[in-house]
Structure formats: structure tokens, C-alpha cells
Enzyme design. Structure first.
Site, short mmCIF file in Angstrom:
data_model
loop_
_atom_site.label_atom_id
_atom_site.label_comp_id
_atom_site.label_asym_id
_atom_site.label_seq_id
_atom_site.Cartn_x
_atom_site.Cartn_y
_atom_site.Cartn_z
N THR A 13 -3.12 -4.93 0.61
CA THR A 13 -3.77 -3.71 0.14
C THR A 13 -4.32 -2.90 1.30
OG1 THR A 13 -4.34 -4.72 -1.98
CG2 THR A 13 -5.58 -2.78 -1.33
N CYS A 150 -4.09 -3.80 -10.57
CA CYS A 150 -2.80 -3.44 -11.16
C CYS A 150 -2.70 -3.81 -12.64
CB CYS A 150 -1.66 -4.07 -10.37
SG CYS A 150 -1.74 -5.86 -10.23
#
Length: 350
Positions: A13, A150
Site C-alpha cells: 500500500t 478493499c
């Protein structure tokens, strides 16, 4: 130019944040931290960024963060960000937190789902949940953005027009999410290591995934009704991508599908990253066609025989499910174009 820091820049990330911010015309990344790789070039860990950054990873320092940054992206584990956020805000810095530490408004839910007493309940009230498609106005000027992950993003964006449209017999939903191995992060575990996931379709946390709490929070905000959702993620062997299939039961079996399709388009009108899918060649969303981008593809199917409707959403879990959405929310908060640094078409083939 806004001076930006990325705290926790060595993971997937963090690397994706750095990739996007390298293309952002309104920011300069001035400080990138990693405890493990301090002093080493960014390209040692993220070789795809070779030539984009001429600074090295640093150890985190409160003195340096105050000198070098106006806004901070926290790409840290759950229960770690919570110790950084209050002081960063006191220093006058804007915070975009990609952990779950400030997503829930009710501190009691942290006891239930994360097994810890939240030390800053007042900040929970001030944090803005970072899905711009749902909280666009609230994000303007936000000092603390709680950016979702997500599974929750895919589920919320699929279910939002469904719970808003008053077509359901009840508000007890099921979300089945298939997600790629990069969701597990850069540090492999037995469950997330790609060789262990290859050729596998493996459900996990099927008794109740903790992201269900924020999904219910957001769907109740949208519908003004009590919503309950069973969210079951499945680990699959792709590297990127997440597909949510959200099942609900219709109040009537004569749903006008064209009219509902129009309602979805109206619900997301003006949102640059939502694409409503309907057609004969590719009738349903597929993560394959959003990889590398911040788009979310939305679609639905109705099985009239049993009165069931299924909403689908497809995202790239590292983009719309993490770094891309964080940058999008940051853009809205700063009054930039929503797609600044994010004007990237999906990859094909991927």
C-alpha cells in the site's frame, strides 16, 4: 505544492501511494519512513519507482515530520496508527489513515470487532470515512480521513444503491468477496503467501469479518434503516483485484431492471471513478478490467424465480481498495480535481 509524508512506505500500500503521488501535480513527497529499510533508497524495495524518487527511507521522527510535511498518509497496521494520529493533528497536520483505527463512529464496536478499548473516542466523531462516492461533501476540508480497505469498499459501493432504492424485502444482506493475494500485504504469512494461495479459493473469517462493522455503519447512513450484513471474503490466486457479490431479497418480483439501472446511474452521477456495467459481451463487473486503476465497475443481476438481486462491484484492491481511494479522498479534501494523480486507465492484459 503540498508537502506530503508517507509513514510506512515499504509495504504494497505504501508503494502504491508513492507510485500515485509521483504523478500528482499538487504534491511533493518529502518524507518516507520505514523502520526496517531506513537509509536505503526507495527503489531497493520498490524497483518500479526507480528514477522517481531521490530520497531514502527514514526512521520516523516527530521533529522531522513537523518540518517536512503538511499532510501525512499513514500506511500502518491496525492498532498502530492510533498512537500517531492525535499528535499529528495537534501539530496541525492533515492525516489520511489507511488503517481501521478511526473508521468506526461507535467506540464500543472496537471492543467487539478489534478487541481493544479505543483511547480517542472524540476523534472517532471527527474522522470522515473516506469513500468520496458516499461522503464527498463531508470530505471537503477534512483534517482526519479514515480510508477504508478493499473488502468494505467493494461491498459498500455494490450495496449502496440497493439499500437506497427501497426495493428490498428486508435489509439482511450477504456479501461474498473474492480478493487477490496482495491484500495480505508484502510480508508473507501461511495464509497470504502467494504459493500457498495459488490454485486456492479459500474462505476466511466466515463467522464474521470485522469489516462488516463499517459496512453496516455506512449502509445505515445511506438507507436510514438498520442493515445487517454477513461478509465472507475468499482468498483467490490472483495478485490484484477484488469482486464483491452482494445478495438481497426483493420486496416484489416485478422489478423494472431498466429503471433500476437508471437509479444506479443517478445514485453515482458525477462520480468520476464509477462505471455502471450492462451489456452482452461483458455483462458483469470483472476485476481484470480495472487492474491498475482507481475505477469501480458496478453491475447487477436479478433471479426473479426466487426474488433475489445480486449487486456486483469490481475494484483493484490496492487502488480503489487502498491507495487510490486515499489519494482520491485527499484530493476532495484539498479542493483539487478528484482524479488528480489518478487519471490512469486500467491495464490490459492484466
Amino acid at each position: 505544492m503540498i508537502r506530503v509524508a508517507v509513514i510506512g512506505g515499504s509495504g504494497y500500500t505504501g508503494g502504491e501511494l508513492l507510485r500515485l503521488l509521483a504523478m500528482h501535480n499538487k504534491v511533493e513527497v518529502t518524507y518516507i519512513t520505514s523502520r526496517e529499510y531506513a537509509g536505503k533508497p526507495i527503489s531497493i524495495i520498490h524497483p518500479n519507482l526507480r528514477g522517481f524518487y531521490n530520497i531514502n527511507f527514514s526512521q520516523f521522527s516527530w521533529d522531522k515530520i513537523g518540518e517536512k510535511a503538511e499532510a501525512v498518509f499513514l500506511a500502518l497496521p491496525h492498532k498502530v496508527s492510533v498512537d500517531y494520529v492525535p499528535k499529528l493533528l495537534e501539530m496541525g497536520l492533515q492525516v489520511v489513515d489507511l488503517s481501521a483505527d478511526f473508521r468506526l463512529k461507535n467506540p464500543e464496536l472496537y471492543k467487539l470487532w478489534y478487541e481493544f478499548d479505543h483511547p480517542y473516542p472524540d476523534l472517532l466523531k471527527k474522522a470522515v470515512y473516506g469513500i468520496p462516492e458516499i461522503h464527498y461533501e463531508e470530505l471537503k476540508g477534512a483534517k482526519l480521513i479514515a480510508s477504508p480497505g478493499c473488502n468494505s469498499t467493494a461491498t459498500i459501493l455494490a450495496a449502496a444503491p440497493l439499500v437506497y432504492s427501497n426495493i428490498l424485502d428486508n435489509y439482511r444482506l450477504i456479501s461474498d468477496v473474492k480478493v487477490g493475494s496482495s491484500e495480505g500485504g508484502a510480508k508473507p504469512s501461511e495464509g497470504s503467501h502467494h504459493p500457498e494461495r495459488q490454485n486456492a479459493i479459500r474462505p476466511y473469517e466466515a463467522e464474521g469479518h470485522r469489516h462488516a462493522a463499517e459496512v453496516e455503519q455506512e449502509l445505515q447512513y445511506i438507507s436510514k434503516k438498520e442493515v445487517k450484513i454477513s461478509l465472507v471474503p475468499h482468498a483467490v490466486s490472483t495478485i490484484r483485484g477484488a469482486l464483491a457479490s452482494v445478495h438481497g431479497w426483493l420486496i416484489s418480483d416485478d422489478l423494472n431492471e431498466i429503471e433500476f439501472w437508471k437509479k444506479i446511474i443517478e445514485f453515482y452521477r458525477g462520480r468520476k471513478f464509477v462505471r455502471v456495467i450492462r451489456g452482452n459481451i461483458h455483462p458483469y463487473p470483472d476485476p481484470k478490467y480495472v487492474i491498475g486503476s482507481n475505477f469501480v465497475d458496478i453491475g447487477f443481476a436479478v433471479e426473479k424465480r426466487v426474488g433475489r438481486i445480486t449487486m456486483f462491484s469490481a475494484i483493484d484492491n490496492l487502488m480503489k481498495g487502498a491507495a487510490g481511494q486515499a489519494v482520491q479522498a485527499f484530493n476532495v479534501s484539498r479542493g483539487f480535481e478528484e482524479d488528480e494523480g489518478l487519471r490512469i486507465p486500467p491495464l490490459r492484459p492484466a
